[in-house]
Design a protein around this motif. Structure first.
Motif, PDB file in Angstrom:
ATOM      1  N   PHE A 193     -37.168   1.150   3.640  1.00  0.00           N
ATOM      2  CA  PHE A 193     -36.264   0.901   4.429  1.00  0.00           C
ATOM      3  C   PHE A 193     -35.265   1.766   4.697  1.00  0.00           C
ATOM      4  O   PHE A 193     -34.953   2.015   5.906  1.00  0.00           O
ATOM      5  CB  PHE A 193     -35.877  -0.691   4.041  1.00  0.00           C
ATOM      6  N   ASP A 194     -34.299   2.085   3.922  1.00  0.00           N
ATOM      7  CA  ASP A 194     -33.194   2.843   4.087  1.00  0.00           C
ATOM      8  C   ASP A 194     -33.577   4.398   4.178  1.00  0.00           C
ATOM      9  O   ASP A 194     -32.839   4.857   5.177  1.00  0.00           O
ATOM     10  CB  ASP A 194     -32.356   2.649   2.850  1.00  0.00           C
ATOM     11  N   LYS A 195     -34.298   4.759   3.033  1.00  0.00           N
ATOM     12  CA  LYS A 195     -34.487   6.255   3.223  1.00  0.00           C
ATOM     13  C   LYS A 195     -34.909   6.852   4.376  1.00  0.00           C
ATOM     14  O   LYS A 195     -34.379   7.771   5.099  1.00  0.00           O
ATOM     15  CB  LYS A 195     -35.380   6.550   1.958  1.00  0.00           C
ATOM     16  N   PRO A 196     -36.001   6.066   5.160  1.00  0.00           N
ATOM     17  CA  PRO A 196     -36.435   6.885   6.390  1.00  0.00           C
ATOM     18  C   PRO A 196     -35.695   7.021   7.402  1.00  0.00           C
ATOM     19  O   PRO A 196     -35.702   7.783   8.485  1.00  0.00           O
ATOM     20  CB  PRO A 196     -37.631   5.905   6.771  1.00  0.00           C
ATOM     21  N   PHE A 197     -34.560   6.217   7.548  1.00  0.00           N
ATOM     22  CA  PHE A 197     -33.445   6.337   8.742  1.00  0.00           C
ATOM     23  C   PHE A 197     -32.314   6.674   8.152  1.00  0.00           C
ATOM     24  O   PHE A 197     -31.093   6.565   9.047  1.00  0.00           O
ATOM     25  CB  PHE A 197     -33.133   4.865   9.180  1.00  0.00           C
ATOM     26  N   ARG A 198     -32.006   7.593   7.052  1.00  0.00           N
ATOM     27  CA  ARG A 198     -30.896   7.837   6.525  1.00  0.00           C
ATOM     28  C   ARG A 198     -30.173   8.949   7.438  1.00  0.00           C
ATOM     29  O   ARG A 198     -30.927   9.856   8.145  1.00  0.00           O
ATOM     30  CB  ARG A 198     -31.055   8.405   5.388  1.00  0.00           C
ATOM     31  N   GLY A 199     -28.946   8.937   7.703  1.00  0.00           N
ATOM     32  CA  GLY A 199     -28.265  10.178   8.681  1.00  0.00           C
ATOM     33  C   GLY A 199     -28.464   9.871   9.994  1.00  0.00           C
ATOM     34  O   GLY A 199     -27.953  10.664  10.888  1.00  0.00           O
ATOM     35  N   ARG A 200     -28.885   8.737  10.511  1.00  0.00           N
ATOM     36  CA  ARG A 200     -29.208   8.418  11.864  1.00  0.00           C
ATOM     37  C   ARG A 200     -29.329   6.882  12.213  1.00  0.00           C
ATOM     38  O   ARG A 200     -29.431   6.191  11.321  1.00  0.00           O
ATOM     39  CB  ARG A 200     -30.431   8.983  12.555  1.00  0.00           C
TER      40      ARG A 200
END
Length: 603
Positions: A193-200
């Motif tokens: 959940f968190d990792k794929p959208f990290r930094g954006r």
């Protein structure tokens, strides 16, 4: 003769022009009619798809089919050229691109009521989110609902293991609970959940809209309805206000309903299934309060009250209310609830986090926006304060809480701190209010601390300072962690010039339920929330720089698990820890606060 020839040519030219004029008029009329039909078809498809819970990909397929049929009709009438001409260019001129079509992640709408109801297409929505990188609000809520089911099952299993354990200490049992919970968080929230959208940002920020997302984490809250009504009632632009509410209630005796995917919980509300907080029932012989915890009916659902109010139902119908229900046994404290709430953000311009027992000033939304824009560091600015209080003892009132407007008094600056002397709080840094404004300032002044109960910022904050899912059971430590992470990530923190909200501060004598009471009952007091919190708060102390919470010390003691993934939820890289400690006056080694930040300085 020449005149006759000229007259004849003139008539021919006139006839040609008239024919051309009628041809163009006919083509434009056909174009307008087909475009109007297409627009109606599109809105009809969109409406039916939303009503039936169809996921966005099906809406898109239906829309594309309608576009192709209309384009074919246009071509047959000679309006649209065939061959290599782009279909998209022709259709884009005919289909209006309004807000809904530009924001497909807002559809389909997640169900608000009944409680715990899953979206009928939740499996596909979750698949689009996790496997195809196509998030929607409904998909996110479905995923968080699925996480609650897993957490409920985990609690049942670990609860049995703790209760039946023999020959193990409370400390060993607490580390086991933390380890199992962190494992679930890592597998379900971090990796998928968190990792794929990290930094954006998970959704595009709607910069021009000036919309506000209000994060409300409530625990068995009897003022949630009034808080929501007050927010909309006193907003200048209520149509640009969106609420993400985490409703942590005792709904009754809750068990898994394995035979119904859309209604995953069985809820028994008979025979007073809930418990009150510690209510004062009298005085002992020494004059001290005597308290008692009693059986109680299920909590009132503030969302249901709000959405059934004829004056405010329209905001629920418009998708401006997003809800995640959490049964009290799955409540992991305010920091975790605010993590959930941050995931209900849908691209709104501003992010505002508050408690769920508030009053609002007239046009509070516009005033906070104007103040934050006046700061020199905007958009990397945060407004925060401890709002003034209002009184309510639960007795009869002459007016509704939501009807009362906040007195716009001068703001006060969060510029002092102290190290707690309470052993339960593990000597964590506690933030306090210092100097108030004198009334001569024209812009908000800088402060070193953020209050978890109220802050207002641009939504880029969610990208640069993502909420930490590894702080379950923590009541203390949330504020100093937020403050340090935001400041080292380049955000300046400011005290609002005026107070545009008021807060209901709650002394223990009111006897309101607390989340730690639910945790203690879950484990039948064999381990308690205080013990769980004492371990997890070391995560914050490690970031602050306490020698006793150094990584090697925690690992040697067997508590290294609490530092899980801290590199993603720790300090920023734009400013150093040393600079923050100097700025705020904190000495983690001596455990002192010099309160140097209260000296008069501005930008």
């Amino acid at each position: 003769m020449e005149k006759l020839i000229l007259l004849f040519l003139s008539l021919v030219i006139i006839l040609v022009c008239l024919s051309y004029f009628f041809l163009i008029s006919s083509m434009n009329s056909s174009t307008q009619q087909v475009a109007q039909t297409q627009q109606q078809d599109h809105h009809s498809i969109h409406h039916v798809a939303i009503k039936q819970g169809t996921k966005h990909s099906k809406i898109k397929q239906a829309r594309n089919h309608a576009q192709k049929q209309n384009l074919k009709s246009l071509r047959n009438q000679g309006v649209a050229p065939g061959g290599s001409t782009s279909t998209e260019k022709v259709v884009s001129a005919l289909v209006p691109n309004n807000l809904d079509h530009n924001q497909p992640h807002l559809y389909p709408r997640a169900p608000i009521l009944p409680i715990f109801t899953m979206h009928e297409d939740h499996k596909s929505l979750i698949d689009e989110l996790i496997n195809n990188g196509k998030p929607t609000i409904a998909g996110i809520i479905s995923y968080l609902q699925q996480f609650q089911l897993k957490l409920h099952a985990l609690n049942d299993r670990v609860h049995a293991e703790v209760i039946e354990s023999k020959g193990t200490t409370k400390d060993e049992n607490s580390v086991h609970v933390i380890t199992e919970t962190f494992k679930l968080i890592e597998e379900d929230l971090m990796e998928a959940f968190d990792k794929p959208f990290r930094g954006r940002p998970i959704f595009p920020i709607r910069e021009e809209e000036e919309s506000i997302f209000l994060s409300l984490a409530s625990f068995r809250e009897h003022m949630l309805t009034e808080t929501m009504i007050g927010a909309f009632k006193h907003a200048k632009n209520p149509d640009q206000l969106y609420i993400g509410a985490i409703v942590q209630n005792c709904f009754g005796r809750v068990s898994l309903n394995e035979g119904d995917e859309l209604n995953p919980f069985i809820i028994d509300t008979s025979n007073l299934p809930c418990r009150t907080g510690a209510q004062v029932i009298g005085k002992d012989k020494n004059g001290r309060d005597q308290t008692k915890v009693s059986d109680a009916p299920p909590d009132v659902n503030g969302i249901e009250e709000f959405c059934n109010d004829p004056d405010y139902k329209k905001y629920c119908d418009a998708g401006q209310i997003r809800v995640l229900y959490v049964h009290e046994t799955e409540s992991l404290g305010p920091a975790m609830a605010r993590y959930y709430a941050s995931k209900l953000w849908g691209g709104e311009t501003y992010f505002m986090q508050t408690d769920s027992h508030l009053q609002f000033a007239e046009h509070w939304d516009e005033k906070y926006i104007n103040e934050i824009k006046s700061t020199n560091n905007y958009p990397k600015s945060v407004l925060s304060s401890y709002p003034p209080g209002f009184n309510d003892n639960g007795g009869p009132r002459k007016t509704r809480i939501s009807d009362e407007r906040v007195n716009e008094s001068s703001g006060a600056r969060l510029c002092t701190c102290e190290f707690s002397k309470n052993a339960i709080e593990e000597h964590i840094v506690r933030v306090n209010t210092g100097r108030g404004y004198s009334g001569f300032q024209s812009k908000p002044m800088q402060i070193p601390f953020i209050a978890a109960g109220f802050f207002f910022t641009h939504s880029q904050f969610l990208v640069d300072v993502p909420f930490d899912p590894y702080m379950p059971w923590c009541f203390m430590g949330e504020e100093i962690a937020l403050s340090m992470r935001a400041w080292t990530s380049g955000f300046n923190i400011y005290a609002p010039l005026k107070n545009y909200i008021a807060h209901h501060y709650r002394p223990g004598r009111l006897g309101l339920p607390k989340f730690w009471g639910s945790v203690n009952r879950l484990y039948k007091f064999k381990i308690g929330n205080n013990l769980l919190q004492s371990h997890v708060v070391q995560r914050v102390k490690n970031m602050v720089g306490y020698p006793s919470a150094a990584k090697e010390v925690l690992e040697q003691q067997g508590y290294g698990i609490v530092l899980k993934d801290q590199e993603h939820y720790g300090l920023g890289t734009e400013r150093s820890l040393d600079k923050y400690m100097e700025y705020s006056g904190i000495d983690a080694v001596k455990e002192t606060c010099s309160n140097i930040a209260c000296k008069s300085f501005d930008e």
